[in-house]
Design a protein around this motif. Sequence first.
Motif, PDB file in Angstrom:
ATOM      1  N   GLN A 116       0.810  -1.225   0.000  1.00 34.65           N
ATOM      2  CA  GLN A 116       0.000   0.000   0.000  1.00 34.65           C
ATOM      3  C   GLN A 116       0.841   1.271   0.000  1.00 34.65           C
ATOM      4  OE1 GLN A 116       1.138  -1.823   2.589  1.00 34.65           O
ATOM      5  NE2 GLN A 116      -0.615  -1.900   3.976  1.00 34.65           N
ATOM      6  N   ALA A 117       2.155   1.126  -0.174  1.00 30.60           N
ATOM      7  CA  ALA A 117       3.021   2.310  -0.215  1.00 30.60           C
ATOM      8  C   ALA A 117       2.759   3.105  -1.487  1.00 30.60           C
ATOM      9  CB  ALA A 117       4.488   1.887  -0.166  1.00 30.60           C
ATOM     10  N   THR A 118       3.073   4.392  -1.438  1.00 27.24           N
ATOM     11  CA  THR A 118       3.060   5.200  -2.648  1.00 27.24           C
ATOM     12  C   THR A 118       4.475   5.703  -2.880  1.00 27.24           C
ATOM     13  OG1 THR A 118       2.434   7.160  -1.393  1.00 27.24           O
ATOM     14  CG2 THR A 118       0.656   5.966  -2.460  1.00 27.24           C
ATOM     15  N   VAL A 119       4.871   5.772  -4.131  1.00 25.49           N
ATOM     16  CA  VAL A 119       6.194   6.288  -4.478  1.00 25.49           C
ATOM     17  C   VAL A 119       5.983   7.586  -5.243  1.00 25.49           C
ATOM     18  CG1 VAL A 119       8.302   5.847  -5.766  1.00 25.49           C
ATOM     19  CG2 VAL A 119       7.230   3.987  -4.472  1.00 25.49           C
ATOM     20  N   ASN A 120       6.370   8.685  -4.598  1.00 23.94           N
ATOM     21  CA  ASN A 120       6.152  10.016  -5.166  1.00 23.94           C
ATOM     22  C   ASN A 120       7.435  10.559  -5.778  1.00 23.94           C
ATOM     23  OD1 ASN A 120       3.349  10.880  -3.853  1.00 23.94           O
ATOM     24  ND2 ASN A 120       4.562   9.850  -2.269  1.00 23.94           N
ATOM     25  N   ARG A 121       7.313  11.118  -6.967  1.00 26.63           N
ATOM     26  CA  ARG A 121       8.447  11.804  -7.578  1.00 26.63           C
ATOM     27  C   ARG A 121       8.268  13.299  -7.319  1.00 26.63           C
ATOM     28  NH1 ARG A 121      11.722  11.716 -12.847  1.00 26.63           N
ATOM     29  NH2 ARG A 121      11.432   9.486 -12.803  1.00 26.63           N
ATOM     30  N   ILE A 122       9.273  13.889  -6.721  1.00 29.49           N
ATOM     31  CA  ILE A 122       9.204  15.313  -6.371  1.00 29.49           C
ATOM     32  C   ILE A 122      10.134  16.096  -7.287  1.00 29.49           C
ATOM     33  CG2 ILE A 122       9.431  17.018  -4.512  1.00 29.49           C
ATOM     34  CD1 ILE A 122       7.527  14.771  -3.715  1.00 29.49           C
ATOM     35  N   ASP A 123       9.607  17.149  -7.859  1.00 34.52           N
ATOM     36  CA  ASP A 123      10.443  18.055  -8.632  1.00 34.52           C
ATOM     37  C   ASP A 123      10.029  19.477  -8.297  1.00 34.52           C
ATOM     38  OD1 ASP A 123      12.478  18.746 -10.289  1.00 34.52           O
ATOM     39  OD2 ASP A 123      11.414  18.295 -12.165  1.00 34.52           O
ATOM     40  N   ASN A 124      11.013  20.317  -8.021  1.00 35.49           N
ATOM     41  CA  ASN A 124      10.744  21.710  -7.675  1.00 35.49           C
ATOM     42  C   ASN A 124       9.697  21.803  -6.549  1.00 35.49           C
ATOM     43  OD1 ASN A 124      11.238  24.370  -7.899  1.00 35.49           O
ATOM     44  ND2 ASN A 124      10.012  24.695  -9.756  1.00 35.49           N
ATOM     45  N   TYR A 125       9.876  20.973  -5.550  1.00 35.93           N
ATOM     46  CA  TYR A 125       9.012  20.910  -4.356  1.00 35.93           C
ATOM     47  C   TYR A 125       7.596  20.401  -4.621  1.00 35.93           C
ATOM     48  CZ  TYR A 125      12.570  23.008  -1.441  1.00 35.93           C
ATOM     49  OH  TYR A 125      13.728  23.220  -0.742  1.00 35.93           O
ATOM     50  N   GLU A 126       7.303  20.007  -5.874  1.00 43.76           N
ATOM     51  CA  GLU A 126       5.953  19.524  -6.203  1.00 43.76           C
ATOM     52  C   GLU A 126       5.947  18.021  -6.416  1.00 43.76           C
ATOM     53  OE1 GLU A 126       3.211  21.820  -8.064  1.00 43.76           O
ATOM     54  OE2 GLU A 126       3.948  23.025  -6.375  1.00 43.76           O
TER      55      GLU A 126
END
Length: 154
Positions: free
Chosen positions: A80-90
Amino acid sequence: MTQDNKLQVEAINRGTVIDHIPAQVGFKLLTLFKLTATSERITIGLNLPSNQLGKKDLIKIENVFLTEQQANQLAIYAPQATVNRIDNYEVVRKLTLSLPDRIDGVLTCPNGNCISRSEPVASGFTVITREQQVQLKCKYCEKEFEHQAVIQNA
Ligand code: CTP
Ligand code: ZN
């Protein structure tokens, strides 16, 4: 304001946030998937309060991005994990995970007589059943095991 709305670990500019990891599993992910094999800054939150899970672990790795395949490997321990890609704080991409067809290198075969236990080879499993109970089949001894039995071994 819910507990999840409060930032518990500092926001990052660019990189990967692995969120909603079950408590006690974060450390396992770090070691098994060698996530610390980088000189980039890593911040970790363990046993953070979570509305969804009660408690959760969280891993932030700056300037490192996971492919979809790499992210899906984490599903064996943290479905149930999510993997978020962050760019420019977004958050520019949020992956929910699905079990891959193959899992290589991170698990140990529960069969003590399996060749993979005595030879320096990378373990390998095929995911063979997905309904109800996930079954994994070792590519060396070809025995089938219940998901939980293989995980407990690691
Ligand atoms: N995050 C971060 N740095 C940023 C932006 C987000 O570390 N610059 C983290 C957040 O703290 C959160 C995760 O990345 O842990 C996902 O961010 P976001 O999608 O904004 O949070 P939620 O909406 O709570 O995510 P979800 O819907 O997946 O619960
Ligand atoms: Zn085996």
